[in-house]
Design a protein around this motif. Structure first.
Motif, PDB file in Angstrom:
ATOM      1  N   ILE A 186       0.862  -1.180   0.000  1.00 42.42           N
ATOM      2  CA  ILE A 186       0.000   0.000   0.000  1.00 42.42           C
ATOM      3  C   ILE A 186       0.900   1.232   0.000  1.00 42.42           C
ATOM      4  CG2 ILE A 186      -1.945   1.117   1.164  1.00 42.42           C
ATOM      5  CD1 ILE A 186      -2.618  -1.768   0.952  1.00 42.42           C
TER       6      ILE A 186
ATOM      7  N   VAL B 111      -2.980   5.197  -2.918  1.00 44.30           N
ATOM      8  CA  VAL B 111      -4.028   5.738  -2.056  1.00 44.30           C
ATOM      9  C   VAL B 111      -4.097   7.257  -2.159  1.00 44.30           C
ATOM     10  CG1 VAL B 111      -4.936   5.832   0.290  1.00 44.30           C
ATOM     11  CG2 VAL B 111      -3.647   3.809  -0.468  1.00 44.30           C
TER      12      VAL B 111
ATOM     13  N   SER C 241      -9.366   5.620  -1.918  1.00 44.36           N
ATOM     14  CA  SER C 241      -9.253   6.865  -1.157  1.00 44.36           C
ATOM     15  C   SER C 241      -9.396   6.584   0.339  1.00 44.36           C
ATOM     16  CB  SER C 241     -10.343   7.852  -1.573  1.00 44.36           C
ATOM     17  OG  SER C 241     -10.210   8.192  -2.935  1.00 44.36           O
TER      18      SER C 241
ATOM     19  N   THR D 254      -1.199  12.395   1.599  1.00 41.41           N
ATOM     20  CA  THR D 254      -1.544  11.028   1.203  1.00 41.41           C
ATOM     21  C   THR D 254      -0.744  10.036   2.059  1.00 41.41           C
ATOM     22  OG1 THR D 254       0.077  11.172  -0.603  1.00 41.41           O
ATOM     23  CG2 THR D 254      -2.222  11.608  -1.159  1.00 41.41           C
TER      24      THR D 254
ATOM     25  N   SER E  80      -2.634   6.545   3.247  1.00 41.40           N
ATOM     26  CA  SER E  80      -2.148   5.184   3.008  1.00 41.40           C
ATOM     27  C   SER E  80      -2.270   4.273   4.234  1.00 41.40           C
ATOM     28  CB  SER E  80      -0.697   5.254   2.509  1.00 41.40           C
ATOM     29  OG  SER E  80      -0.194   3.981   2.243  1.00 41.40           O
TER      30      SER E  80
ATOM     31  N   VAL F 118      -5.632   2.664   4.789  1.00 42.38           N
ATOM     32  CA  VAL F 118      -5.899   1.491   3.948  1.00 42.38           C
ATOM     33  C   VAL F 118      -5.119   0.281   4.469  1.00 42.38           C
ATOM     34  CG1 VAL F 118      -5.747   0.550   1.615  1.00 42.38           C
ATOM     35  CG2 VAL F 118      -6.424   2.945   1.965  1.00 42.38           C
TER      36      VAL F 118
END
Ligand SMILES: [Ca+2]
Ligand SMILES: [Ca+2]
Length: 378
Positions: A251, A279, A301, A322, A326, A329
């Motif tokens: 990820i 992501v 997202s 971001t 990440s 996720v």
């Protein structure tokens, strides 16, 4: 209530005596609770001289000459100037310093999943970053190992994070569920500090490759890479492909190179590779953060604006990026992997895609907002 009323009437009486005709205009709201400490033993006679009634005294302590009582502003002022009074303080309010749940956790349905007893237990997540402060009160029990790609003294310890970036990312994945600090999306997952960025937050593809290799060799389930570069590299792609083929779910942050209108192709590497989940970052209103990179490689997202998490030396702070999306996720993937341990990394990835909440333009949001409960219920 009874005491309050009696104070009210006492005051009205007092003010009526002191200022005939003005008494009823006085508000009882200027009666407050105080802590008063005497020089020497508590002198109730002194209190009486200032019009303090027995029922105004809420508690008299035993070990210090202190009383908890209600006083009018006037009484408080008078007593505070009296030489027999050592201290006079308004009774301050206090509350438990509890754990706060960052907004991103319920936003990705982490809270619902936790209620069902799933918290990432037994899932190994490597944080390829600036290191993790393992002594942090809200992380230490979850940090199970680490490795640094650096040899120099300042950067060779994976548990020293001179930047704070890696410690923040780690907290979003797995800050501990206790009565302090914050809460991670997968608060029982095992964290591994893989230091591929130095204390200034800089590194290279060679270091990322070493971190990926370490993650494969050490049986990591998930690798979070809140990092990247703008240069394409076939060898870094080979490393990503190798780890993915070995069953590791990769990820990565899509990047913070987005434009205000949200057009263009500016996703970074390694997020851009097919073997890595890119992501994007959204805010609390499910709007793309204006910095969030866009392009066909954007896959999913997650929250990335005003994200509260852990920072070194038992600190906490809100960051944007971001880089913060990440690990949401990665945390959701850890929840799914604990609950559906028979799934491969490819199957977990597909599940996150198909259960994401559609947010619109695919080049900005990919499949949309990652949803942990929907993925588990699928
Ligand atoms: Ca906590
Ligand atoms: Ca990708």
């Amino acid at each position: 209530m009874k005491r309050f009323l009696s104070v009210f009437f006492t005051l009205v009486l007092l003010f009526s005596l002191a200022f005939p005709g003005a008494g009823l205009a006085q508000s009882p709201l200027n009666v407050k609770e105080y802590l008063v400490q005497f020089n020497g033993p508590v002198d109730k006679g002194l209190l009486k001289a200032f019009g303090v009634k027995d029922q105004d005294i809420i508690y008299q302590y035993n070990l210090l000459p202190v009383v908890h009582l209600e006083l009018s502003d006037k009484q408080a002022k008078g007593l505070s100037n009296n030489p027999h009074i050592k201290y006079l303080e308004e009774n301050a309010s206090a509350e438990a310093f509890g754990q706060s749940v960052p907004w991103g956790v319920p936003h990705v349905q982490g809270t619902s999943v936790h209620s069902s007893g799933v918290n990432g237990n037994g899932v190994k997540v490597a944080i390829l970053d600036t290191g993790i402060d393992r002594s942090h009160e809200d992380l230490s029990v979850n940090v199970k190992g680490g490795f640094s790609v650096f040899d120099d003294a300042a950067n060779s310890d994976p548990y020293y994070d001179g930047s704070g970036h890696g410690t923040h990312v780690a907290g979003t994945v797995a800050a501990v569920n206790n009565d302090l600090g914050v809460l991670g999306v997968a608060y029982n997952a095992d964290l591994y500090a893989v230091k591929v960025l130095n204390n200034d937050g800089s590194g290279s593809y060679a270091g990322i490759a070493r971190g990926i290799e370490w993650s494969v060799q050490n049986g990591m389930d998930i690798v979070n890479m809140s990092l990247g570069g703008s240069t394409s590299s076939q060898i870094l792609e080979e490393w990503s492909d190798l780890a993915y083929a070995e069953g590791v779910l990769l990820i990565a942050a899509a990047g913070n190179s987005g434009t205000r209108p949200g057009r263009g192709d500016n996703v970074g590497y390694p997020a851009k590779y097919d073997s890595v989940v890119a992501v994007a970052a959204i805010d609390q209103n499910n709007q793309r953060a204006t910095f969030s990179s866009t392009g066909p490689a954007v896959e999913i997202s997650a929250p990335g604006v005003s994200i509260l998490s852990t920072t070194p030396n038992n600190g906490y702070a809100s960051y944007n990026g971001t880089s913060m999306a990440s690990p949401h996720v990665a945390g959701v993937a850890a929840l799914v992997l604990e609950n559906k341990s028979h799934l491969t990394n490819v199957e977990v990835r597909e599940l996150l895609q198909t259960t994401a909440q559609n947010l619109g333009t695919a080049t900005q949001y990919g499949y949309g907002l990652v949803q942990a409960m929907d993925a588990i219920n699928q």
